[in-house]
Design an enzyme around this catalytic site. Sequence first.
Site, PDB file in Angstrom:
ATOM      1  N   ASP A  10       0.793  -1.230   0.000  1.00 51.26           N
ATOM      2  CA  ASP A  10       0.000   0.000   0.000  1.00 51.26           C
ATOM      3  C   ASP A  10       0.825   1.281   0.000  1.00 51.26           C
ATOM      4  OD1 ASP A  10       0.612   0.427   2.740  1.00 51.26           O
ATOM      5  OD2 ASP A  10      -1.332   1.371   2.994  1.00 51.26           O
ATOM      6  N   GLU A  11       2.116   1.203  -0.305  1.00 45.41           N
ATOM      7  CA  GLU A  11       2.862   2.455  -0.365  1.00 45.41           C
ATOM      8  C   GLU A  11       4.084   2.408  -1.277  1.00 45.41           C
ATOM      9  OE1 GLU A  11       5.180   3.300   3.487  1.00 45.41           O
ATOM     10  OE2 GLU A  11       3.572   1.916   4.060  1.00 45.41           O
TER      11      GLU A  11
HETATM   12  P1  DGT Z   1      -4.199   4.361   6.862  1.00 41.82           P
HETATM   13  O1  DGT Z   1      -3.893   4.900   8.209  1.00 41.82           O
HETATM   14  O2  DGT Z   1      -5.398   5.023   6.261  1.00 41.82           O
HETATM   15  O3  DGT Z   1      -3.019   4.334   5.951  1.00 41.82           O
HETATM   16  O4  DGT Z   1      -4.654   2.844   7.116  1.00 41.82           O
HETATM   17  P2  DGT Z   1      -4.030   1.497   6.592  1.00 41.82           P
HETATM   18  O5  DGT Z   1      -4.948   0.404   6.993  1.00 41.82           O
HETATM   19  O6  DGT Z   1      -3.723   1.573   5.133  1.00 41.82           O
HETATM   20  O7  DGT Z   1      -2.727   1.393   7.469  1.00 41.82           O
HETATM   21  P3  DGT Z   1      -1.203   1.132   7.063  1.00 41.82           P
HETATM   22  O8  DGT Z   1      -0.823   1.972   5.900  1.00 41.82           O
HETATM   23  O9  DGT Z   1      -0.414   1.292   8.322  1.00 41.82           O
HETATM   24  O10 DGT Z   1      -1.161  -0.409   6.678  1.00 41.82           O
HETATM   25  C1  DGT Z   1      -1.475  -0.909   5.400  1.00 41.82           C
HETATM   26  C2  DGT Z   1      -2.115  -2.283   5.516  1.00 41.82           C
HETATM   27  O11 DGT Z   1      -1.263  -3.163   6.257  1.00 41.82           O
HETATM   28  C3  DGT Z   1      -3.438  -2.287   6.275  1.00 41.82           C
HETATM   29  O12 DGT Z   1      -4.552  -2.015   5.453  1.00 41.82           O
HETATM   30  C4  DGT Z   1      -3.480  -3.660   6.881  1.00 41.82           C
HETATM   31  C5  DGT Z   1      -2.035  -4.020   7.116  1.00 41.82           C
HETATM   32  N1  DGT Z   1      -1.697  -3.833   8.534  1.00 41.82           N
HETATM   33  C6  DGT Z   1      -1.327  -2.687   9.147  1.00 41.82           C
HETATM   34  N2  DGT Z   1      -1.143  -2.872  10.458  1.00 41.82           N
HETATM   35  C7  DGT Z   1      -1.392  -4.190  10.693  1.00 41.82           C
HETATM   36  C8  DGT Z   1      -1.378  -5.025  11.865  1.00 41.82           C
HETATM   37  O13 DGT Z   1      -1.088  -4.591  12.985  1.00 41.82           O
HETATM   38  N3  DGT Z   1      -1.696  -6.347  11.676  1.00 41.82           N
HETATM   39  C9  DGT Z   1      -2.008  -6.869  10.441  1.00 41.82           C
HETATM   40  N4  DGT Z   1      -2.293  -8.164  10.338  1.00 41.82           N
HETATM   41  N5  DGT Z   1      -2.037  -6.113   9.329  1.00 41.82           N
HETATM   42  C10 DGT Z   1      -1.750  -4.797   9.451  1.00 41.82           C
HETATM   43 CA    CA Z   2      -2.172   2.989   4.300  1.00 40.70          CA
HETATM   44 CA    CA Z   3       1.317   2.035   4.704  1.00 42.55          CA
END
Ligand code: DGT
Ligand code: CA
Ligand code: CA
Length: 364
Positions: free
Chosen positions: A111-112
Amino acid sequence: METRVVFHIDFDYFYAQCEETRSPELKSKPVCVCVFSDRGGDSGAIATANYTARKYGVKSGIPITFAKKRLEERSDAVFLPVDFDFYSEISEKAMEIMKNNADIFEYVGRDEAYLDVTERVGGNFEKASHLAQQIKNTIREKIKLSCSIGISPNKLISKIASDYQKPDGLTVVSPEKVEAFLDPLKIRTIPGIGKKTEEKFLEMKLETIQDLKKIDIFTLNKYFGRKTGSYIYNSARGIDNEPVKKRDARIQYSKITTLKKDSKDYEFLLENILELCKEVHEVVRKNNQMFKSVGIHFVQSDLTSKSKSRMLRSPTSNIEELEKTADQLLKEALENQTITVRRLGVKVSELSEIQGQSDITSYF
Ligand code: DGT
Ligand code: CA
Ligand code: CA
């Protein structure tokens, strides 16, 4: 060194947003994507949640049971199992758009990514901002995904900036604004500084990056060692000379199919293998790649697996060579095969980009 223009692009609530793209009715509901553990029931953790669910305190890493409790009042809350293949598929498409808009493209994760766009915007931050808006629009139109982009002279600040106004953010930090941008931020926003380090600084009554600049390099080195010490020292001043390095998402391309019937018949399997070769080759061609390794994969009737792969003499993008190698591997795999095959796969790896050819079609 000339001023660079670097983007950091990060998809918003990525897994959960992917789920929303295939089921738009989820958009109004709290959505949690879960990694269910094999202990069954609700044991496991939240991978991510959409922003509606986050309002209730649901976030990555918390147990599924906690999330359900926090969302108790929302009878419409949805808990879905992770589907990595689907997220990868979406990611690939979005990465392709980014890549087409970069001088140098560096894949970081599903995702980045970082983009160096210095040349194509002529070092101009206003042009860079337009380009970023265009990338956001294209990704939204074609993939129905929102992302947040940080723009600055380096990777460090862009990474911080992409997180600054989430979701659907665009934050431009031109060189003369670096100090004003960083100074009021919490020390914790520097990537790599975690809770523990933050606490150390808080004990010293240091909360913001501006506060952090009061600490001299020797003190930092004493506390953290030279490497981390100088990283923190430079980061507080917005200094980061790491180049954006060319890096591709893909280390392999593969296609797998479930056979119409379980079988260990060579002719029948070969027919399927050749079909898969065609599909794999199609993707390889589209991505302008060559491969040096070919592999096949069985999932057998008892759900055990069997794989074989072979390194070629030199990188190629030739479909005949792919087919011929896959055929050989199939013959070898079927020697003293007793059990039937249920799913069949073909993959190519050891990829390299076809360079400097104006008309790539002449390769195939
Ligand atoms: P955001 O804050 O809008 O960027 O939200 P996300 O969900 O995209 O967060 P990010 O960029 O830190 O993480 C990208 C993906 O990685 C997220 O959709 C799911 C996965 N991920 C992140 N943190 C965890 C975790 O603690 N456990 C697991 N299993 N997966 C995770
Ligand atoms: Ca993200
Ligand atoms: Ca990310």
